[in-house]
Design a protein around this motif. Sequence first.
Motif, mmCIF file in Angstrom:
data_model
loop_
_atom_site.group_PDB
_atom_site.id
_atom_site.type_symbol
_atom_site.label_atom_id
_atom_site.label_comp_id
_atom_site.label_asym_id
_atom_site.label_seq_id
_atom_site.Cartn_x
_atom_site.Cartn_y
_atom_site.Cartn_z
ATOM 1 N N ALA A 35 0.833 -1.209 0.000
ATOM 2 C CA ALA A 35 0.000 0.000 0.000
ATOM 3 C C ALA A 35 0.864 1.253 0.000
ATOM 4 O O ALA A 35 0.552 2.230 -0.697
ATOM 5 N N PHE A 78 2.173 1.630 -3.553
ATOM 6 C CA PHE A 78 1.131 2.137 -4.452
ATOM 7 C C PHE A 78 0.829 3.598 -4.164
ATOM 8 O O PHE A 78 0.649 4.396 -5.077
ATOM 9 N N GLY A 108 -11.165 0.418 -7.078
ATOM 10 C CA GLY A 108 -9.731 0.441 -7.310
ATOM 11 C C GLY A 108 -9.244 1.756 -7.866
ATOM 12 O O GLY A 108 -10.016 2.700 -8.073
ATOM 13 N N ASP A 110 -3.174 -1.591 -11.798
ATOM 14 C CA ASP A 110 -4.240 -1.129 -10.920
ATOM 15 C C ASP A 110 -4.029 -1.718 -9.526
ATOM 16 O O ASP A 110 -3.367 -2.743 -9.366
ATOM 17 N N ALA A 111 -4.640 -1.078 -8.550
ATOM 18 C CA ALA A 111 -4.759 -1.638 -7.207
ATOM 19 C C ALA A 111 -6.247 -1.792 -6.940
ATOM 20 O O ALA A 111 -7.027 -0.882 -7.228
ATOM 21 N N GLU A 112 -6.670 -2.951 -6.420
ATOM 22 C CA GLU A 112 -8.083 -3.204 -6.144
ATOM 23 C C GLU A 112 -8.271 -3.663 -4.703
ATOM 24 O O GLU A 112 -7.448 -4.382 -4.149
ATOM 25 N N ALA A 159 -7.279 -7.689 -1.243
ATOM 26 C CA ALA A 159 -6.528 -6.586 -1.864
ATOM 27 C C ALA A 159 -5.585 -7.198 -2.898
ATOM 28 O O ALA A 159 -4.898 -8.168 -2.613
ATOM 29 N N ASN A 160 -5.605 -6.631 -4.118
ATOM 30 C CA ASN A 160 -4.817 -7.174 -5.225
ATOM 31 C C ASN A 160 -4.129 -6.087 -6.022
ATOM 32 O O ASN A 160 -4.649 -4.977 -6.148
ATOM 33 N N GLY A 161 -2.997 -6.427 -6.585
ATOM 34 C CA GLY A 161 -2.403 -5.661 -7.669
ATOM 35 C C GLY A 161 -2.866 -6.324 -8.958
ATOM 36 O O GLY A 161 -2.892 -7.553 -9.053
ATOM 37 N N ARG A 175 -3.727 -11.027 -11.795
ATOM 38 C CA ARG A 175 -3.837 -10.425 -10.457
ATOM 39 C C ARG A 175 -3.120 -11.272 -9.432
ATOM 40 O O ARG A 175 -3.004 -12.484 -9.577
ATOM 41 N N GLY A 189 -2.491 -11.050 -4.896
ATOM 42 C CA GLY A 189 -2.724 -10.281 -3.674
ATOM 43 C C GLY A 189 -3.045 -11.173 -2.504
ATOM 44 O O GLY A 189 -2.694 -12.357 -2.478
#
Length: 163
Positions: free
Chosen positions: A14, A17, A56, A69-71, A98-100, A115, A117
């Motif tokens: 985090a 990001f 995201g 992206d970050a979700e 939570a994923n990249g 993805r 995470g």
Amino acid sequence: MSKIIRVLVVALVAMGFSSVASAQSFNTRNLFFGGGLSQNSVSGFDSGMGFQFFGGYSFGQIAPQLQMDAELGYQDAKVEFCFPFFGCPDAHVKGLWANGVGRYRVAHQIDLIGRAGLDFGDDDGFMIGIGAGYLLSKNAQLRLEYVMRENLDSLQFNFVYQP
């Protein structure tokens, strides 16, 4: 102990990001949200339906045709499994994740999606997935993904909207 390590890993990701987002100057037009339905199976048991919703931030293009992206999302899955003579109880698996997410544009309206995470719910641990997305318009995309967790595998069909 492993929960503490997972929380530390998420905090570090985090921070990474957020530093990228601040270097780009945070833009609300890069926010997106979505949701959909999933067909889920728990290791060794039957399958069932579920749903998920997520939001995201798109960091934009980091290489030719590649976006990151970050979700952050929530999934709720119900799976029925049957035992001889004991009936068919339900397994209810839910929680935050939570994923990249990497999206690679292979054609004008088609993205390949990968993805990785962490899941913080009932099936906590690492999660990875692959899939494809089809752009309906500049602001809307349909996605079909296969996501694997420690015990729960999901085939997900999602709608994503970026205002």
